[in-house]
Design an enzyme around this catalytic site. Structure first.
Site, PDB file in Angstrom:
ATOM      1  N   ASN A 194      46.943  -1.148  75.522  1.00  0.00           N
ATOM      2  CA  ASN A 194      46.925  -0.172  74.698  1.00  0.00           C
ATOM      3  C   ASN A 194      45.796   0.140  73.689  1.00  0.00           C
ATOM      4  O   ASN A 194      45.023  -1.070  73.849  1.00  0.00           O
ATOM      5  CB  ASN A 194      48.297  -0.006  73.990  1.00  0.00           C
ATOM      6  CG  ASN A 194      48.641  -1.069  73.066  1.00  0.00           C
ATOM      7  OD1 ASN A 194      47.556  -1.689  72.550  1.00  0.00           O
ATOM      8  ND2 ASN A 194      49.807  -1.585  72.690  1.00  0.00           N
ATOM      9  N   ARG A 195      45.725   0.689  72.863  1.00  0.00           N
ATOM     10  CA  ARG A 195      44.275   1.106  72.009  1.00  0.00           C
ATOM     11  C   ARG A 195      44.207  -0.088  71.289  1.00  0.00           C
ATOM     12  O   ARG A 195      43.236  -0.596  71.063  1.00  0.00           O
ATOM     13  CB  ARG A 195      44.537   2.565  71.364  1.00  0.00           C
ATOM     14  CG  ARG A 195      43.547   2.927  70.584  1.00  0.00           C
ATOM     15  CD  ARG A 195      43.463   4.039  70.145  1.00  0.00           C
ATOM     16  NE  ARG A 195      44.686   4.738  69.592  1.00  0.00           N
ATOM     17  CZ  ARG A 195      45.062   5.659  69.233  1.00  0.00           C
ATOM     18  NH1 ARG A 195      44.554   6.792  69.626  1.00  0.00           N
ATOM     19  NH2 ARG A 195      46.430   5.943  68.840  1.00  0.00           N
ATOM     20  N   GLU A 197      45.390  -3.066  71.518  1.00  0.00           N
ATOM     21  CA  GLU A 197      45.009  -4.310  72.342  1.00  0.00           C
ATOM     22  C   GLU A 197      43.665  -4.408  72.703  1.00  0.00           C
ATOM     23  O   GLU A 197      42.748  -5.553  72.625  1.00  0.00           O
ATOM     24  CB  GLU A 197      45.918  -4.554  73.468  1.00  0.00           C
ATOM     25  CG  GLU A 197      47.589  -4.828  73.020  1.00  0.00           C
ATOM     26  CD  GLU A 197      48.369  -4.556  74.044  1.00  0.00           C
ATOM     27  OE1 GLU A 197      49.629  -4.927  73.924  1.00  0.00           O
ATOM     28  OE2 GLU A 197      48.054  -3.805  75.144  1.00  0.00           O
ATOM     29  N   ASP A 262      56.466  -0.826  79.230  1.00  0.00           N
ATOM     30  CA  ASP A 262      57.227  -1.315  80.276  1.00  0.00           C
ATOM     31  C   ASP A 262      57.333  -0.366  81.193  1.00  0.00           C
ATOM     32  O   ASP A 262      57.369  -0.613  82.390  1.00  0.00           O
ATOM     33  CB  ASP A 262      58.364  -1.928  79.762  1.00  0.00           C
ATOM     34  CG  ASP A 262      58.378  -2.995  78.682  1.00  0.00           C
ATOM     35  OD1 ASP A 262      57.220  -3.563  78.715  1.00  0.00           O
ATOM     36  OD2 ASP A 262      59.284  -3.331  78.015  1.00  0.00           O
TER      37      ASP A 262
END
Length: 308
Positions: A194-195, A197, A262
């Site tokens: 994600n952004r 991360e 997920d």
């Protein structure tokens, strides 16, 4: 859009951190006299699969043949996880670690809002992790797509070795990453940060051009086929060697983002396991993510909701 009458062709093995999500639902009618906090009178409780187990739950709900490899404690919560997996028809390859407790995330919900989350967690022992790697080597040939679901709880310390084995066997490898070092995921097929991360790895960016440069450099350095960046309200961006494709956010209402990643990676894996081309598979996964954030807690999407 491809119409798929059956998704059972996909054979998905999920490896990662196993959790049990517990929800206590109740009413809030007063503030505690002991501290300025709400008093929740619990009226019902619910248990759901969490972490890598939620990825398995999503894949199984879409009809894929699903296996789950991970570590749980030899305790009541671990038995609850196995019961939930059995009800879904997921093949459970659980290593029971006598030295730890199963990871539990307890959420207290009042008036449809999460008031507090309490986490119980221990890292698996080295002996169990070695056994898990041996078991992975024995299982990998039975599945077509491998998902590594990393929640940084200690179950994937051997992920580099597992990726090397899966790559040697010609498997498609999807990774939902965590942490400050993505080098251990080198050689995977697709990484889905994600952004926040991605920022931890490549730093901030000011323009789309700068982001593209950083993302493509990371993709090349890790020898990935593709990098899929999930960007919340900005949708998703797929980076491949010769193209960059943007997918706009599709959520009509964001109610709870728990477990949305997920759902995205599970849907992506199921589509790829059924022969759907990567850009279209990402489009369907983006649609699934938009649906699941409109639900409370860790949730799933169905084939009917995706109109497959």
């Amino acid at each position: 859009m491809t119409t798929l009458t059956s998704l059972e062709r996909a054979r998905i093995l999920i490896v990662g951190d196993i959790m049990l999500d517990r929800y206590w639902f109740g009413e809030v009618n007063r503030i505690s006299p002991e501290a300025p906090v709400p008093v929740v009178r619990v009226e019902r409780s619910e248990e759901r699969l969490g972490g890598a187990a939620n990825v398995a739950r999503n894949a199984a709900t879409l009809g894929a043949t699903t296996g789950l490899l991970g570590v749980i404690g030899d305790d009541e919560a671990g038995r609850a996880v196995e019961t939930l997996l059995r009800e879904l028809g997921v093949s459970s390859y659980m290593a029971r670690d006598q030295a730890i407790s199963t990871i539990i995330k307890l959420r207290v919900i009042g008036r449809q809002q999460q008031l507090v989350r309490v986490d119980f967690e221990d890292a698996p022992t080295d002996t169990v992790l070695r056994d898990k790697l041996t078991q992975f080597n024995a299982l990998v040939d039975n599945y077509d797509v491998i998902i590594f679901s990393d929640y940084a709880k200690g179950s994937l310390v051997n992920v580099a070795d597992m990726i090397a084995v899966a790559r040697k066997h010609g498997k498609r490898i999807l990774v939902d990453p965590k942490g400050d070092d993505f080098s251990r995921y080198a050689g995977a097929s697709i990484l889905t940060p994600n952004r926040s991360e991605l920022i931890r790895i490549v730093g901030q960016w000011k323009t789309e051009e700068e982001l593209t440069t950083k993302a493509q450099n990371l993709r090349k350095s890790l020898a990935l086929d593709a990098l899929l960046l999930t960007r919340s309200e900005e949708g998703m961006t797929l980076y491949q060697e010769n193209q960059v494709v943007n997918f706009p956010a599709l959520a009509r209402e964001v109610f709870d983002v728990s477990g949305a990643g997920d759902t995205v990676i599970a849907t992506l894996a199921v589509m790829l396991g059924n022969g759907v081309a990567l850009p279209e598979a990402v489009s369907i996964a983006n649609q699934a993510g938009g649906i699941v954030v409109g639900k409370l807690g860790t949730a799933t999407v169905t084939r009917e909701e995706l109109a497959l």
